[in-house]
Design an enzyme around this catalytic site. Structure first.
Site, PDB file in Angstrom:
ATOM      1  N   GLU A  42      38.821 -76.596  20.286  1.00  0.00           N
ATOM      2  CA  GLU A  42      38.601 -77.658  21.221  1.00  0.00           C
ATOM      3  C   GLU A  42      38.648 -77.194  22.760  1.00  0.00           C
ATOM      4  O   GLU A  42      39.478 -76.757  23.250  1.00  0.00           O
ATOM      5  CB  GLU A  42      39.590 -79.001  21.061  1.00  0.00           C
ATOM      6  N   HIS A  95      37.337 -81.840  30.555  1.00  0.00           N
ATOM      7  CA  HIS A  95      36.529 -81.474  29.134  1.00  0.00           C
ATOM      8  C   HIS A  95      35.292 -80.978  29.170  1.00  0.00           C
ATOM      9  O   HIS A  95      34.759 -80.065  28.422  1.00  0.00           O
ATOM     10  CB  HIS A  95      36.839 -82.914  28.334  1.00  0.00           C
TER      11      HIS A  95
END
Ligand code: MEV
Length: 454
Positions: free
Chosen positions: A85, A396
């Site tokens: 991730e 992110h």
């Protein structure tokens, strides 16, 4: 063409790949070539990896990353993490650096008890079972002497056997709940072997004990297996600093330090109150925990299952971390069960698991519990800090930009230009595609048009 097969496991690796290619791929040659390529160049290493499971046909690659600058109980670690991730490792590293300058992380092991169960039915009365239990217990312990000898030499072994009566919810159902100390090993095979011996001994005890009446001989062992719920294999990690130590961070967000600390504590309290938020909050903790657990060859399914049960131990699923802001002091802690090992199992076999333990300085299981809990806390700190300030997407999506550029087949020059441009722009799949199109780059024709697949 039939897509079923018998004897798949008997085929060689290339035969398995070829069979799959023929039956499940629209482009069998490409399929075969690609899967055949995902092998380790050293046949010995590949043989070890293939030995982990049945029917292995290729290696599925995940990034092996390092989060440096973790100061834990005064010692500095570079922590290996295996996770796909975007931004998890960056967030861990950033939190590590933040706390390095504020006293570092602290951690202590509260307990290391592992548990196993023998589930059985007995048809005599509970008082009688309690009466004969001391004799049963000593026979059980005697029966496993050969299995526990080595573990006892290392300081471990069976720590206790409890008889639990479940007849109020299931007729005639009892359980032996057995406590173990497995030292530096995860101990699953040790625990299960001892439990299976206990099951045999239990049956023999009821069959051959002279003091039992014939009406008391009927016993039925249902199953024997370790429990992945180990609430007493527990570690606590924490950070603490004067609220004033948040001044720079708070200023950059247009807040004062007290407001930032209070907002942080409120966000953690919300995860205590609301299971919907708690699940996401704890998922953020496991972003860090799982990554270290995987990198060190431990069992992340066992550790997650245990942690989620622990999070619901009072009947409601809650945050695993807690935060207080009192008397000018910010205190943030995580208490989490972590049944981990540093010897045996995959830790001894997987070449990179061995390297991870080397990087961590060959820790004991207790030290590894501390390191892992700290990374979970750091990850949680990083996530909540972002959520209450900039939001999670900024960091992110910046990390995700590389994935999008790779996906769109951007050239190195276009990728560099995009990295520069998106420092000041919002990243999304379509904005990156538009940017590349603006530079007259033809996207890679194999690219899926669906941005949500990224
Ligand atoms: C994403 O993988 C993890 C977070 O959702 C955790 C959280 O919300 O605390 C950012």
């Amino acid at each position: 063409m039939s897509k079923t097969i018998s004897g798949f496991s008997k085929l060689g690796k290339q035969e398995k790949i070829n069979w799959l290619a023929e039956h499940f791929s629209a482009a069998p040659q490409d399929f075969s070539r690609e899967l055949s390529a995902w092998q380790h160049p050293d046949a010995k290493v590949q043989g070890i990896v293939d030995g982990f499971t049945e029917n292995a046909i290729a290696n599925y690659v995940l990034p092996y990353s390092i989060a440096p600058n973790f100061v834990i109980n005064g010692k500095t670690y570079a922590v290996p993490m295996v996770i796909e991730e975007s931004s998890v490792v960056a967030a861990a590293s950033s939190a590590a650096k933040f706390w390095q300058e504020r006293g570092g992380f602290h951690a202590e092991v509260i307990g290391t008890v592992k548990l196993g169960q023998v589930h059985f039915r007995w048809f005599g009365g509970p008082e009688r079972l309690r009466e004969i239990f001391p004799k049963l217990q000593s026979r059980l312990l005697d029966s496993c002497a050969d299995l526990v000898a080595n573990m006892e030499k290392r300081g471990g072994g069976v720590r206790g056997i409890e008889l639990i009566d479940f007849r109020d919810v299931e007729p005639d159902y009892y359980q032996l709940r057995v406590a173990f100390e497995t030292c530096d090993s995860m101990g699953a095979n040790f625990v299960n072997s001892v439990l299976e011996r206990f099951a045999e001994t239990l049956e023999a005890f009821f069959t051959d004990s002279a003091e039992l009446a014939d009406t008391e001989r009927d016993v039925e062992v249902i199953m024997s297996i370790l429990s992945n719920y180990t609430p007493d294999c527990l570690v606590r990690a924490w950070v603490e600093c004067p609220i004033a130590a948040f001044a720079d961070l708070a200023r950059s967000q247009g807040m004062d330090a007290g407001t930032l600390a209070e907002r942080f504590a409120l966000a953690v309290r919300i995860a205590q109150i609301d299971p919907y938020r708690a699940t996401t909050h704890n998922k953020g903790i496991y972003n860090g925990i799982d990554a270290v657990v995987l990198a060190t060859g431990n069992d992340f399914r066992a550790i997650e299952a245990c942690g989620h049960t622990y999070a619901a131990r009072d009947g409601q699923y809650r945050s695993l971390s807690r935060c207080t802001v009192e008397n000018g002091l910010f205190h943030f802690e995580l208490e989490i069960p972590l049944a981990m090992g540093t010897v045996g199992g995959l830790t001894a076999l997987h070449p990179l698991a061995k390297r991870s333990l080397e990087i961590l300085g060959h820790p004991s299981a207790r030290e590894l519990m501390c390191i892992t809990a700290v990374v979970g806390l750091a990850q949680n700190f990083g996530a909540v800090r972002s959520l209450i300030t900039t939001g999670i997407q900024q960091g992110h999506m910046k990390m995700h930009l590389t994935n999008i550029l790779n996906h769109l087949g951007a050239s190195p020059e276009d990728a560099a230009a995009a990295q520069h441009y998106f420092q000041a722009q919002t990243v999304s799949f379509s904005s990156v595609r538009a940017f590349l199109e603006g530079r007259r780059v033809t996207p890679n024709p194999t690219v899926s048009p669906n941005p949500s697949s990224v």
